[in-house]
Motif scaffolding. Sequence first.
Motif, short mmCIF file in Angstrom:
data_model
loop_
_atom_site.label_atom_id
_atom_site.label_comp_id
_atom_site.label_asym_id
_atom_site.label_seq_id
_atom_site.Cartn_x
_atom_site.Cartn_y
_atom_site.Cartn_z
N ARG A 198 -22.47 -34.77 -15.27
CA ARG A 198 -21.32 -33.97 -14.83
C ARG A 198 -21.80 -32.65 -14.23
N GLY A 199 -22.95 -32.22 -14.64
CA GLY A 199 -23.56 -31.01 -14.13
C GLY A 199 -24.74 -30.64 -15.00
N GLU A 239 -26.02 -27.19 -11.14
CA GLU A 239 -25.63 -28.34 -10.33
C GLU A 239 -24.29 -28.88 -10.82
N LEU A 240 -23.43 -29.26 -9.88
CA LEU A 240 -22.14 -29.87 -10.20
C LEU A 240 -22.04 -31.22 -9.52
N ASN A 241 -21.35 -32.14 -10.15
CA ASN A 241 -21.18 -33.49 -9.60
C ASN A 241 -19.95 -33.52 -8.70
N GLN A 255 -14.66 -30.06 -12.86
CA GLN A 255 -15.79 -29.38 -12.23
C GLN A 255 -15.81 -27.90 -12.59
N THR A 292 -23.96 -28.59 -5.34
CA THR A 292 -23.29 -29.85 -5.66
C THR A 292 -24.23 -31.02 -5.37
N LEU A 309 -18.78 -25.99 -14.67
CA LEU A 309 -19.44 -24.80 -14.12
C LEU A 309 -19.40 -23.64 -15.11
#
Length: 215
Positions: free
Chosen positions: A101-102, A114-116, A124, A89, A128
Amino acid sequence: MPDAPVPHPSSLTPSLPPSPPPSLPSSLPSSLPLPPPVYREVRSSAEQAARRRLIDAIARELRKAHWDQVTLPVNAWDMAEGAGVEVRTRGGTREPGYPYRGRLLYLDGRPVIELNDDEDPPRQRLVLAHALGHHVLGHGPVPPELPPTLTVANPRPIEQEAQHFALELLMPDFVVQRLMNQGVINARKLGDLFLLPEGAVRERLQALHQRCDYL
């Protein structure tokens, strides 16, 4: 805005069998019927249909290996870990300038998503699963995830495929049918159960309509 019409539950049974699994890249779990690692965007109608069956088969195999087929929502983090992908994250209060957003990265050859942290849980989870789709479908390095990529209406075939995979993974057709048999037909309520944005739920219902020749 009123909910989009949904089909009778009996019409949601897919009519297409999964395609035979091709050979697997050695870096991914051997149980997955993964496509060749080199992605080719231009295909005939027959190839596109085969590709869709393959995407569905990959999602099913991940769920079989890493989900009990009952508990909702489907754990997207378990699916990523099962495919050998690290999830991190970014953003949030620690990194307020993170603009995406990712995104899917390859660091020293290892897949990382990567995730926000600023995204709500439904969004999320969708990001993903969408980024995971890029990886398991052999799309290679792709641009970071922004709002226009997270829909099947995106004009780029790789974005359509990644979104198709994400919704297949997180909204299994047999669970949708079971819930509809129980009287849950409202897109917002389905979104609460699957922990997905309502717009994504509507896309999934529309895809099930088309797959079953309902419309």
